[in-house]
Design an enzyme around this catalytic site. Structure first.
Site, PDB file in Angstrom:
ATOM      1  N   GLU A  16     -12.285  -1.709  12.305  1.00 45.16           N
ATOM      2  CA  GLU A  16     -12.608  -1.075  10.884  1.00 45.16           C
ATOM      3  C   GLU A  16     -13.658  -1.363  10.110  1.00 45.16           C
ATOM      4  O   GLU A  16     -14.265  -0.519   9.393  1.00 45.16           O
ATOM      5  CB  GLU A  16     -11.019  -1.290  10.254  1.00 45.16           C
ATOM      6  CG  GLU A  16     -10.923  -0.596   8.838  1.00 45.16           C
ATOM      7  CD  GLU A  16      -9.619  -0.883   8.314  1.00 45.16           C
ATOM      8  OE1 GLU A  16      -8.803  -1.389   8.874  1.00 45.16           O
ATOM      9  OE2 GLU A  16      -9.558  -0.408   6.969  1.00 45.16           O
TER      10      GLU A  16
ATOM     11  N   ASP B  42      -8.543  -8.785   4.200  1.00 50.87           N
ATOM     12  CA  ASP B  42      -8.089  -7.733   5.116  1.00 50.87           C
ATOM     13  C   ASP B  42      -9.279  -7.643   6.287  1.00 50.87           C
ATOM     14  O   ASP B  42      -9.977  -6.946   6.053  1.00 50.87           O
ATOM     15  CB  ASP B  42      -8.237  -6.558   4.245  1.00 50.87           C
ATOM     16  CG  ASP B  42      -7.649  -5.342   5.266  1.00 50.87           C
ATOM     17  OD1 ASP B  42      -7.145  -5.494   6.192  1.00 50.87           O
ATOM     18  OD2 ASP B  42      -7.683  -4.034   4.504  1.00 50.87           O
TER      19      ASP B  42
ATOM     20  N   GLU C 124       0.758  -1.036   0.060  1.00 53.62           N
ATOM     21  CA  GLU C 124       0.012   0.048  -0.088  1.00 53.62           C
ATOM     22  C   GLU C 124       0.794   1.118   0.035  1.00 53.62           C
ATOM     23  O   GLU C 124       0.596   2.387   0.830  1.00 53.62           O
ATOM     24  CB  GLU C 124      -0.915   0.003   1.245  1.00 53.62           C
ATOM     25  CG  GLU C 124      -1.988  -1.316   1.218  1.00 53.62           C
ATOM     26  CD  GLU C 124      -3.048  -1.050   2.352  1.00 53.62           C
ATOM     27  OE1 GLU C 124      -2.715  -0.587   3.433  1.00 53.62           O
ATOM     28  OE2 GLU C 124      -4.173  -1.560   1.861  1.00 53.62           O
TER      29      GLU C 124
END
Ligand code: GCV
Length: 692
Positions: free
Chosen positions: A367, A339, A266
């Site tokens: 998240e 993820d 990323e």
């Protein structure tokens, strides 16, 4: 007379209400009787252990507990031995953990078992994604407890130290012994002297509680800090830079734990920028900290914007490097291959790298699970993950056993959780999010614990109203158990499945709205955005069906799983329906085990999730008289938001997928109450905290 009466009434009212804001977490128990602590050794840690015991003792009045720090072959690492005489351990920290175990048993009414108790993992780590300016990536509980911005941001205040000490105590009480103080998307600043001074101050407060500090290291730090022309891991100047940096750190913090690194992921730099491998990069840092006993946790969360299925990439990248990492490197692997989704199968890396130490990484901060608004007890997800059988060394090769040293001899064993701690008074943003911090610590200490037991403990410690009259003999009344403990525990244990139902059932994943990872966004796919960051890449919905084909006819990600899983996941007859659309693209009218069509079943899951949350509201409302006012209304108000959000998730996903399935929403379930175009136009945002 009247005044006296009012004073008396007020006194009793204040006693019964006992304002609580959640700051004391699960550490609310107070002693009612005295205990005599005998220790032949003195140290700061043993003083803390003694103080804790005296503060929380609920055993027999006047008992004696002896602390014995003496090596015993059966006691491993931070373990301890409980006996009628007291606590024995190899180290002072072991004694402290023994004290917390004793107190936990006393305060929850659990029988104290005599014998040796060893932790499942040597390193039980919290990863903080805290930035140097005090913001927290994916943090939903306020700003960082370690860093802040502005003038004097590096001055260590008495308030800082008090908070760090409370944090250390909470962690020690559940066995956490390591903390990474900064974001894996790291700033090089943390490796500069001014910041290292603050790290030193934090380490000093945490040390007596057995917690070592670690730092996330930016791979390009040599260039960014000292303008080196390269960060190539085989370049002698680079090697010397990291050696000198390690020496500088260890001179300040002799028990510094080591580094955590996110590289070539990323947008972060890494060894591949110089044509080197992850092993070259990890070994560079590992060699630098090796003389001091430090370790490197190197993350396997890597994927590129290539045509290769993202779920396959970490395995493809790391398995060929098996055996090439130095022995103080641990590869940190997220529980699932994509993820931290509400549900994923375990990452196929577990058990597949047989000559390399691997550690699981789970996400305590929510998240993808409703931030600090939704009540989701994550322990059940971690339990499911740890118990997943990889079959790598025959049946029973669970993820837990593949990582805790039971199957592969690892020099170090570890597990990490991405922290949900911030400056909010209640630390976690949601009273029930504390249970996830608690559960992570407990599972890191004992990876065989059940979520039922963890929820039971946490509820007793967190909500039982201790008072002088009941403190010496914790007996939870039938009324309390029947009307509070059992329904609320049931709600916790169902809460993750509820979230899966109203967000991403049947193996769907990554269909959240892009910006905040909070609301639904199955439609989100702006032009020029990386495909693997958009939901349609993952759900693949079209007029023919839905789901990601990861079998032989698709990306063949199934082949990364050891038999019999490869065949089991490939075959529609044996693929668990919980993972169905993770591994298969299926027609809308595909017949499910229930006899219903896939479309109808999908609708039922979304609706069931919503109904579950509506049920949670009832459970909580009924629990009102058992909970102090502030925490009760906090949770009540969040459940209302969660309910609205679950409705939005259901409506958004069903109405959007219906544009492909063209099938009616089964008539026996509640109709959507939102319009799709409105939902698309106002991507659901996380409610403002001002509302709370
Ligand atoms: C720290 C996900 C998150 C990122 C996080 C990343 C990681 O992509 O959205 O915020 O970055 O995982 O684990 O490195």
């Amino acid at each position: 007379m009247k005044t006296l009466f009012s004073v008396v009434v007020l006194f009793f009212v204040s006693l019964s209400i006992q304002a609580e804001d959640g700051h004391n977490l699960w550490l609310r128990g107070k002693s009612s009787s005295t205990v005599n602590v005998v220790s032949s050794k003195k140290s700061v840690t043993l003083d803390i252990a003694k103080q804790e015991l005296q503060q929380g003792w609920q055993g027999k009045e006047g008992s004696s507990v002896v602390f014995t720090v003496k090596a015993d072959k059966l006691i491993k690492g931070d373990g301890f031995k409980l006996s009628s005489a007291g606590i024995q351990a190899n180290t002072d920290f072991g004694i402290l953990y023994g004290v917390y175990e004793l107190l936990r048993c006393q305060q929850t009414g659990e029988e104290i078992k005599e014998g040796v108790i060893n932790p499942s993992y040597d390193l039980r780590v919290l990863n903080h994604w805290d930035n140097m300016d005090g913001s927290v990536e994916r943090g939903y509980a306020g700003l960082s407890i370690f860093w802040r911005k502005g003038e004097n941001s590096l001055v260590v205040t008495e308030n800082d130290k008090k908070l760090w000490q409370e944090y250390a105590r909470a962690n020690a009480s559940i066995g956490i012994n390591a903390t990474v103080l900064n974001n894996v998307n790291a700033s090089q600043l943390v490796l500069t002297p001014a910041y290292l001074n603050r790290v030193k101050a934090i380490a000093e407060v945490l040390r007596p509680y057995g917690i070592k500090v670690y730092l996330s290291a930016k791979f390009s730090a040599p260039a960014l800090i000292d303008k080196l022309k390269t960060c190539d891991p085989v370049n002698p100047e680079v090697i010397n830079w990291w050696k000198a940096k390690a020496k500088e750190i260890y001179t300040m913090i002799p028990d510094f734990g080591g580094f955590l690194v996110k590289a070539n992921s990323e947008g972060q730099s890494g060894p591949q920028d110089y044509g080197r491998t992850h092993a070259d990069g990890a070994n560079l840092l590992a060699d630098a900290v090796k003389p001091y006993g430090g370790i490197v946790m190197w993350r396997a969360f890597v994927y590129a914007a290539s045509d290769e299925d993202r779920a396959k990439q970490a395995y493809n990248e790391f398995v060929p490097l098996d055996g090439k990492f130095h022995d103080n490197v641990i590869i940190q692997v997220k529980n699932g291959p994509v993820d931290f989704m509400p549900r994923e199968p375990f990452s196929p890396l577990f058990g597949a790298m047989k000559k390399t130490s691997l550690m699981p990484e789970v996400q305590v901060t929510q998240e993808y699970l409703g931030h600090s608004i939704h009540l989701v007890f994550l322990s059940t997800m971690w339990e499911e993950f740890l118990k997943s059988d990889t079959y790598q060394e025959g049946p029973g090769s669970t993820v837990a056993r593949c990582t805790d040293g039971s199957i592969f001899p690892q020099k170090y064993t570890a597990i990490a959780g991405v922290s949900n701690v911030g400056l909010d008074v209640n630390w976690c943003g949601h009273q029930f999010a504390q249970s996830n911090w608690y559960a992570f610590g407990r599972l890191a200490w004992n990876n065989k614990l059940t979520s039922d037991q963890i929820a039971d403990e946490w509820l007793k410690l967190t909500f039982y109203k201790y008072s002088k009259s009941n403190a010496d003999q914790i007996s939870f009344s039938a009324d309390w158990k029947d009307n509070f403990l059992s329904p609320v525990k049931k709600m916790m244990l169902e809460s993750r499945e509820a979230a899966v139902n109203y967000m991403m059932p049947l193996g769907l994943h990554h269909i959240m709205s892009a910006n905040e990872h909070y609301g639904p966004g199955p439609w989100w796919a702006p032009a020029r955005t990386r495909k693997d960051w958009t939901p349609p890449y993952y759900h693949q919905a079209d007029s023919l069906g839905i789901g990601f084909d990861r079998t032989k006819t698709g990306s063949n990600a199934v082949s990364q799983y050891h038999e019999p899983l490869n065949s089991q996941f490939s075959d529609l007859k044996t693929c668990p329906e919980t993972y169905l659309l993770w591994f298969h693209h299926l027609p809308w009218d595909y017949k499910m085990k229930s006899g219903k069509t896939l479309w109808d079943e999908l609708c039922n899951h979304y609706d069931a999730g919503l109904q579950q949350v509506r049920g949670f509201q009832k459970v909580w409302d009924k629990a009102q008289s058992y909970v102090d006012a502030q925490r009760f209304t906090d949770v009540q108000s969040k459940l209302r938001s969660q309910s609205k959000n679950a409705q939005t998730w259901k409506d958004a996903c069903l109405l959007y997928f219906q544009t492909f399935s063209k099938m009616p929403i089964p008539y026996d379930i509640e109709r959507p109450i939102n319009n799709l175009d409105e939902l698309i136009n106002n991507d659901m945002k996380r409610p403002s905290l001002i509302n709370y």
